[in-house]
Design a protein around this motif. Structure first.
Motif, PDB file in Angstrom:
ATOM      1  N   VAL B 140       6.787 116.571  41.067  1.00  0.00           N
ATOM      2  CA  VAL B 140       7.243 115.183  41.854  1.00  0.00           C
ATOM      3  C   VAL B 140       7.454 115.060  42.797  1.00  0.00           C
ATOM      4  CG1 VAL B 140       9.466 113.417  41.101  1.00  0.00           C
ATOM      5  CG2 VAL B 140       8.536 114.540  39.788  1.00  0.00           C
ATOM      6  N   GLU B 141       7.357 114.457  43.833  1.00  0.00           N
ATOM      7  CA  GLU B 141       7.219 113.998  45.236  1.00  0.00           C
ATOM      8  C   GLU B 141       8.877 113.628  45.287  1.00  0.00           C
ATOM      9  OE1 GLU B 141       8.457 110.497  45.237  1.00  0.00           O
ATOM     10  OE2 GLU B 141       7.833 110.571  43.007  1.00  0.00           O
ATOM     11  N   LYS B 142       9.339 114.602  46.017  1.00  0.00           N
ATOM     12  CA  LYS B 142      10.185 115.301  46.268  1.00  0.00           C
ATOM     13  C   LYS B 142      10.927 115.350  47.964  1.00  0.00           C
ATOM     14  CE  LYS B 142      11.231 118.813  44.283  1.00  0.00           C
ATOM     15  NZ  LYS B 142      12.275 119.172  43.342  1.00  0.00           N
ATOM     16  N   GLN B 143      11.782 115.037  48.464  1.00  0.00           N
ATOM     17  CA  GLN B 143      12.217 115.150  49.901  1.00  0.00           C
ATOM     18  C   GLN B 143      13.858 115.051  50.236  1.00  0.00           C
ATOM     19  OE1 GLN B 143      10.689 110.936  50.893  1.00  0.00           O
ATOM     20  NE2 GLN B 143      10.930 112.520  52.807  1.00  0.00           N
ATOM     21  N   SER B 210      20.606 119.539  53.353  1.00  0.00           N
ATOM     22  CA  SER B 210      19.617 119.893  53.223  1.00  0.00           C
ATOM     23  C   SER B 210      19.619 121.171  52.159  1.00  0.00           C
ATOM     24  CB  SER B 210      19.749 121.108  54.336  1.00  0.00           C
ATOM     25  OG  SER B 210      20.163 121.008  56.039  1.00  0.00           O
ATOM     26  N   ASN B 211      20.014 120.838  50.937  1.00  0.00           N
ATOM     27  CA  ASN B 211      20.241 121.129  50.200  1.00  0.00           C
ATOM     28  C   ASN B 211      19.844 120.424  48.766  1.00  0.00           C
ATOM     29  OD1 ASN B 211      19.672 124.071  49.966  1.00  0.00           O
ATOM     30  ND2 ASN B 211      21.946 124.398  51.257  1.00  0.00           N
ATOM     31  N   LEU B 212      19.980 118.942  48.719  1.00  0.00           N
ATOM     32  CA  LEU B 212      19.907 117.956  48.013  1.00  0.00           C
ATOM     33  C   LEU B 212      18.041 117.014  48.286  1.00  0.00           C
ATOM     34  CD1 LEU B 212      22.760 116.092  48.011  1.00  0.00           C
ATOM     35  CD2 LEU B 212      21.472 117.380  46.407  1.00  0.00           C
ATOM     36  N   PHE B 213      17.865 117.480  47.299  1.00  0.00           N
ATOM     37  CA  PHE B 213      16.229 116.426  46.539  1.00  0.00           C
ATOM     38  C   PHE B 213      16.217 115.640  46.533  1.00  0.00           C
ATOM     39  CE2 PHE B 213      14.404 121.238  46.041  1.00  0.00           C
ATOM     40  CZ  PHE B 213      14.052 120.983  47.666  1.00  0.00           C
ATOM     41  N   VAL B 214      15.576 114.132  47.026  1.00  0.00           N
ATOM     42  CA  VAL B 214      15.526 113.153  46.530  1.00  0.00           C
ATOM     43  C   VAL B 214      14.628 112.452  45.974  1.00  0.00           C
ATOM     44  CG1 VAL B 214      17.882 112.603  47.629  1.00  0.00           C
ATOM     45  CG2 VAL B 214      16.191 112.264  48.834  1.00  0.00           C
ATOM     46  N   ARG B 215      14.099 111.236  45.573  1.00  0.00           N
ATOM     47  CA  ARG B 215      12.985 110.721  45.227  1.00  0.00           C
ATOM     48  C   ARG B 215      13.042 109.361  46.623  1.00  0.00           C
ATOM     49  NH1 ARG B 215      11.943 106.951  41.637  1.00  0.00           N
ATOM     50  NH2 ARG B 215      13.838 109.068  40.201  1.00  0.00           N
TER      51      ARG B 215
END
Lengths: 217, 217
Positions: B140-143, B210-215
């Motif tokens: 899943v693309e996430k950042q 900096s430790n949470l991934f979101v879409r």
DNA sequence: TATATTTTTTAGTTTTGTCTAAAAATTTAT
DNA sequence: ATAAATTTTTAGACAAAACTAAAAAATATA
């Protein structure tokens, strides 16, 4: 506690319920398919940890601490078996080896949550009792089918032999926990039994009847 | 394969996704909280079993066989985490240590039945992908939330740090997978963010972001 | 390039759980 | 009661997985 120590405790626990008195080194070695010398080594370690009473050449018995540990291992084993059969749709002849692994998972919280998830079962898929969180066991009076007289009837509540061969035989014959079995007649020569099970008549050997537990009705 | 070998494979697998190229002995030692000399010993064993490519002083990488084994371990770990959270009502900060034990249970049938029982989940409770039975992973693309610009919005889909401290902080703040987060503004001095989450406004540090991934949405 | 520093490997030890072979204790049989 | 057989323990060894200390190789620095 290591896996190995847990396996020894469990073996001693199971032997105790069969043999009553002190358990011999050789009996443990045979049960665990290992050498007597290995058993002696382990018994010393278990005694050091106050899990067994051990006197050279005199055999062993579990201490209160060891008994409790053993019960908790059996509890885990049997709860996991219920999980595997009821939730994952394993058949009763497939679960033993997997439960042998799962019983060593260490987390009191896990066991108790699993217990609740399964709705606090009191017996495993083979009819064996599951100790509760305190180690208490509900004893159900049961006897071997082979001990019943002609014309007597029992409900199948457990198996003595839990090998997959035996369990698969029972599946094939349509015999399961809860089955109602009536002894029609006993053949004196080989002690084989003519029984009716849920209506069907069939003949079973003494060996089969000696491995089926029933509650008389 | 022993538990220890499995743990090494898993460590190398996780390091590979972060470090790209060959993995150093020291990196593994640090990750596993052991000594470099122990790592060297194990790398030789893993190379003998054709699970890693290993050349003295050159670091290691997983062979195809080793990669597949590692994925199967990760698969088991993450499936058990889903089980613990969804079926046994554990919270997401409690499951890691138990899954570390459960991931070593050996039974392909068990894993696949568990997978089916859980309805073939693609992500664990922390948003990490679960390899399927063939080892395939749906990416899943996430950042990272910290990479979003002001006025941008994302759905929380994962965490980088899975320590119970961080996860409990998120629980306390009402942040969970699926939460909708908008960056209201960024403070230049410390890179802290003013965000709105499901309506509520709050300020979080750069370390949190900096430790949470979101879409991105 | 030569030297210093860091990384990695080697060599030797420890612990756990197992084994074999032999000795010691106990039990059974004569 | 003594000899024979069986059971159990001891002694010594091995493999796995870890460690410490020291040597060797690679990398960085002057």
């Amino acid at each position: 506690m290591t896996h190995s120590e847990e396996n020894y405790l469990k073996a001693i626990y199971h032997l105790t319920s069969v043999l009553e008195n002190e358990i011999s080194t050789n009996a443990i070695a045979e049960k665990m398919e290992t050498k007597a010398s290995s058993v002696t080594d382990m018994l010393k370690k278990l005694a050091d940890k106050d899990l067994v009473h051990y006197k050279k050449y005199q055999g062993v018995s579990l201490t209160n601490k060891g008994l409790h540990s053993a019960k908790m291992i059996v509890r885990k084993h049997r709860l996991w078996e219920v999980f595997l059969v009821e939730k994952l749709a394993f058949s009763w002849d497939e679960v033993h080896d997997i439960a042998e692994q799962l019983e060593h998972i260490k987390s009191e919280q896990l066991v108790n949550k699993l217990d609740a998830f399964l709705n606090f079962p009191t017996e495993d898929p083979h009819g064996d009792p599951i100790p509760n969180a305190e180690g208490n066991i509900i004893k159900v009076e049961k006897q071997l089918l082979s001990e019943l007289q002609e014309k007597q009837t029992g409900i199948c509540v457990g198996v003595k032999d839990t090998s997959s061969e035996f369990l698969q035989y029972l599946d094939k014959q349509g015999i399961s926990l809860g089955s109602k079995i009536e002894i029609k007649s006993r053949e004196i020569f080989d002690l084989s039994l003519k029984i009716s099970i849920n209506g069907n008549e069939m003949t079973i050997s003494n060996k089969i009847a000696s491995n089926l537990f029933v509650r008389k009705v």
